[in-house]
Enzyme design. Structure first.
Site, short mmCIF file in Angstrom:
data_model
loop_
_atom_site.label_atom_id
_atom_site.label_comp_id
_atom_site.label_asym_id
_atom_site.label_seq_id
_atom_site.Cartn_x
_atom_site.Cartn_y
_atom_site.Cartn_z
N TYR A 1 -1.57 -0.23 11.21
CA TYR A 1 -1.80 -0.93 9.93
C TYR A 1 -0.64 -0.65 8.97
O TYR A 1 -0.03 -1.59 8.43
CB TYR A 1 -3.12 -0.46 9.29
CG TYR A 1 -3.19 -0.78 7.80
CD1 TYR A 1 -3.25 -2.10 7.34
CD2 TYR A 1 -3.19 0.25 6.85
CE1 TYR A 1 -3.29 -2.38 5.97
CE2 TYR A 1 -3.23 -0.04 5.49
CZ TYR A 1 -3.28 -1.36 5.05
OH TYR A 1 -3.32 -1.63 3.71
N ALA A 2 -0.32 0.63 8.77
CA ALA A 2 0.73 0.99 7.81
C ALA A 2 2.07 0.41 8.25
O ALA A 2 2.86 -0.07 7.41
CB ALA A 2 0.81 2.50 7.66
N THR B 1 0.82 -1.21 0.00
CA THR B 1 0.00 0.00 0.00
C THR B 1 0.85 1.27 0.00
O THR B 1 1.99 1.26 0.53
CB THR B 1 -0.91 0.01 1.24
OG1 THR B 1 -1.49 1.30 1.40
CG2 THR B 1 -0.14 -0.31 2.53
P1 NAD Z 1 -10.06 -6.70 2.74
O1 NAD Z 1 -9.98 -6.33 4.18
O2 NAD Z 1 -11.30 -6.39 1.97
O3 NAD Z 1 -9.78 -8.26 2.56
C1 NAD Z 1 -8.75 -8.93 3.24
C2 NAD Z 1 -8.96 -10.44 3.01
O4 NAD Z 1 -7.88 -11.14 3.65
C3 NAD Z 1 -10.26 -10.97 3.61
O5 NAD Z 1 -10.90 -11.84 2.69
C4 NAD Z 1 -9.80 -11.74 4.85
O6 NAD Z 1 -10.66 -12.81 5.21
C5 NAD Z 1 -8.42 -12.22 4.39
N1 NAD Z 1 -7.53 -12.50 5.53
C6 NAD Z 1 -7.25 -11.69 6.58
N2 NAD Z 1 -6.39 -12.30 7.41
C7 NAD Z 1 -6.11 -13.52 6.87
C8 NAD Z 1 -5.28 -14.60 7.25
N3 NAD Z 1 -4.57 -14.56 8.38
N4 NAD Z 1 -5.21 -15.68 6.44
C9 NAD Z 1 -5.94 -15.74 5.29
N5 NAD Z 1 -6.76 -14.76 4.89
C10 NAD Z 1 -6.83 -13.64 5.66
O7 NAD Z 1 -8.78 -6.04 2.06
P2 NAD Z 1 -8.60 -5.32 0.64
O8 NAD Z 1 -9.02 -3.92 0.74
O9 NAD Z 1 -9.14 -6.22 -0.39
O10 NAD Z 1 -6.99 -5.33 0.56
C11 NAD Z 1 -6.29 -6.40 -0.03
C12 NAD Z 1 -4.80 -6.10 0.03
O11 NAD Z 1 -4.54 -4.88 -0.67
C13 NAD Z 1 -4.26 -5.89 1.44
O12 NAD Z 1 -2.98 -6.47 1.51
C14 NAD Z 1 -4.18 -4.38 1.59
O13 NAD Z 1 -3.17 -4.01 2.49
C15 NAD Z 1 -3.85 -3.96 0.18
N6 NAD Z 1 -4.29 -2.61 -0.22
C16 NAD Z 1 -5.60 -2.25 -0.10
C17 NAD Z 1 -6.00 -0.97 -0.54
C18 NAD Z 1 -7.44 -0.50 -0.47
O14 NAD Z 1 -7.69 0.67 -0.77
N7 NAD Z 1 -8.39 -1.33 -0.10
C19 NAD Z 1 -5.04 -0.10 -1.10
C20 NAD Z 1 -3.72 -0.51 -1.18
C21 NAD Z 1 -3.36 -1.78 -0.76
O1 DAU Z 2 -4.03 4.21 0.67
C1 DAU Z 2 -4.29 2.83 0.63
C2 DAU Z 2 -5.09 2.45 1.86
O2 DAU Z 2 -6.39 2.99 1.69
C3 DAU Z 2 -5.15 0.96 2.10
O3 DAU Z 2 -3.86 0.47 2.34
C4 DAU Z 2 -6.07 0.63 3.27
O4 DAU Z 2 -6.21 -0.77 3.41
C5 DAU Z 2 -7.42 1.25 3.03
O5 DAU Z 2 -8.24 1.06 4.16
C6 DAU Z 2 -7.28 2.75 2.74
O6 DAU Z 2 -6.88 3.48 3.92
P1 DAU Z 2 -7.53 4.89 4.30
O7 DAU Z 2 -7.34 5.12 5.74
O8 DAU Z 2 -7.08 5.96 3.36
O9 DAU Z 2 -9.07 4.55 3.93
P2 DAU Z 2 -10.44 4.85 4.71
O10 DAU Z 2 -11.53 4.47 3.78
O11 DAU Z 2 -10.47 4.28 6.07
O12 DAU Z 2 -10.40 6.45 4.83
C7 DAU Z 2 -10.25 7.27 3.68
C8 DAU Z 2 -10.28 8.73 4.15
O13 DAU Z 2 -11.59 9.01 4.66
C9 DAU Z 2 -9.32 9.01 5.29
O14 DAU Z 2 -8.78 10.32 5.12
C10 DAU Z 2 -10.18 8.94 6.53
C11 DAU Z 2 -11.53 9.44 6.04
N1 DAU Z 2 -12.71 8.86 6.74
C12 DAU Z 2 -12.78 7.49 6.83
C13 DAU Z 2 -13.86 6.90 7.46
C14 DAU Z 2 -13.95 5.40 7.57
C15 DAU Z 2 -13.69 9.68 7.24
O15 DAU Z 2 -13.61 10.94 7.14
N2 DAU Z 2 -14.76 9.10 7.88
C16 DAU Z 2 -14.89 7.75 8.01
O16 DAU Z 2 -15.88 7.27 8.62
#
Ligand code: NAD
Ligand code: DAU
Length: 335
Positions: free
Chosen positions: A147-148, A123
């Site tokens: 998390y990060a 990420t």
């Molecule tokens: P998500 O939370 O929707 O899904 C995570 C999945 O991993 C779930 O299906 C969960 O059951 C599975 N999981 C968690 N712990 C596990 C374990 N110990 N063993 C096996 N499975 C497990 O996440 P996402 O948003 O789809 O993110 C996927 C990947 O992409 C992550 O590595 C995240 O850090 C990265 N990422 C996400 C974003 C975003 O904006 N969502 C952005 C950049 C990177």
């Molecule tokens: O940048 C990549 C990341 O994006 C991924 O690695 C993470 O898994 C993913 O959760 C996401 O992180 P963010 O913290 O940026 O996403 P989130 O949707 O939680 O929040 C996006 C922005 O919105 C952030 O500035 C916080 C704000 N926010 C979030 C929530 C949940 C609000 O203002 N209100 C809210 O209720």
């Protein structure tokens, strides 16, 4: 090719599996997922009996679960992680376990089975916040949330395997994804579904934080490209080139749904809240990647998707979600 995809029942992983089955009809895919609160079999209902797809419930931290699947596969793409920043502030332990130790278990299994590639899905949050300009892959890591930090630790472990063992791993670092099947704790699906329910939209701090949004299918296409054309040992940033403030995003959603701005509720800021993320994506562009999607068009389509799939998110919101939400707010308000 036989792919072991971990975390494929989550948001990006399920979109990626569907994308790969469509784009590569000759590939076999095994999905290893623990089915935590974020893992949802409904996300892949349409392909669950596809002949090229197999689901295995299991934990990436469990070597006995991972080993036979790694043996049967050519390579691993690791999407499995604890992913929500607010949950990591509440309870960091599970993040360290899955995002660090789980990565170690996968690296060992891939190394033991002489895989020729390993893809770590990371990420942009590992770089921390940036006021001006954009992070390159050479920028120092400065994670600000548990998390990060857990994702950065996973990346460093992967890079140590590259240097120590010549292990052929590639890391992708993408910006904020959005699209169908995103768990409604993340801001876009949370705000769309709250607006549909006429509930307040809790905007953190002054609402001026900036995220760079990428449509999930663009990220899937970029990961596919990196898998086939990326150089082992390298890191690739994957951004959407669509920076938006949270308040701008919120107003867009309310406007499209015909809901009043009075639904916006400014709440106490997230601790350690990163102000702005921005990525220099020159490296992945040099491989041939360009985000094809236009942010506002895809946000509209995403809004429609949540409108048309109310049973999908209502089931989630009436389950574990509400308990987490109440706990998170009780903790935030009481410090
Ligand atoms: P998500 O939370 O929707 O899904 C995570 C999945 O991993 C779930 O299906 C969960 O059951 C599975 N999981 C968690 N712990 C596990 C374990 N110990 N063993 C096996 N499975 C497990 O996440 P996402 O948003 O789809 O993110 C996927 C990947 O992409 C992550 O590595 C995240 O850090 C990265 N990422 C996400 C974003 C975003 O904006 N969502 C952005 C950049 C990177
Ligand atoms: O940048 C990549 C990341 O994006 C991924 O690695 C993470 O898994 C993913 O959760 C996401 O992180 P963010 O913290 O940026 O996403 P989130 O949707 O939680 O929040 C996006 C922005 O919105 C952030 O500035 C916080 C704000 N926010 C979030 C929530 C949940 C609000 O203002 N209100 C809210 O209720």
């Amino acid at each position: 090719m036989k792919l072991l995809v971990t975390g494929g029942a989550g948001f990006i992983g399920s979109n990626f599996i569907r994308y790969m089955i469509r784009e590569h009809p000759d590939y076999q895919i095994i999905n290893l997922d623990k089915l935590t609160y974020a893992g949802n079999p409904d996300n892949l209902r349409d392909i669950e009996s596809h002949p090229n797809y197999r689901f295995v419930q299991g934990d990436i931290c469990d070597p006995a679960a991972v080993e036979p699947l790694a043996k049967a596969a050519d390579l691993i793409l690791n999407f499995a992680a604890e992913t929500h920043v607010d949950r990591s502030i509440l309870e960091p332990g599970g993040f360290i376990q899955t995002d660090v130790f789980g990565t170690y278990v996968l690296l060992e299994a891939a190394k033991r089975n002489n895989h020729e590639r390993y893809i770590q899905i990371s990420t942009d949050e590992v770089y921390g916040s940036i006021d001006r300009g954009a992070f390159t892959e050479a920028s120092p890591l400065h994670p600000n949330s548990p998390y990060a930090a857990s994702k950065a630790a996973g990346d460093l472990l992967v890079q140590s395997y590259v240097r120590t063992y010549g292990f052929p791993a590639i890391i992708t670092r993408s910006s904020n994804n959005f699209g169908p099947y995103q768990y409604p704790e993340k801001v876009i699906p949370l705000f769309i579904t709250n607006a549909l329910e006429d509930k307040p939209l809790p905007l953190y701090g002054d609402g001026q934080n900036i995220r760079d949004w990428i449509y999930v299918i663009d990220n899937c296409a970029a990961i596919d490209l990196v898998l086939h054309r990326g150089r082992p040992g390298e890191v690739y940033n994957i951004g959407g080139g669509s920076e938006r403030t949270n308040i701008g995003l919120t107003r867009f959603i309310l406007n499209e749904l015909g809901k009043p701005v009075g639904l916006i509720q400014y709440v106490k800021d997230r601790s350690g809240h990163d102000r702005r993320y921005a990525l220099d994506c020159g490296k992945v562009a040099a491989l041939g990647f360009k985000a094809r999607h236009v942010f506002e068009d895809d946000l509209l389509e995403t809004i429609r998707w949540y409108q048309e799939h109310a049973p999908w998110w209502q089931k989630i919101k009436s389950g574990e979600f509400q308990k987490y939400y109440d706990r998170m707010y009780a903790k935030r308000e009481n410090g």
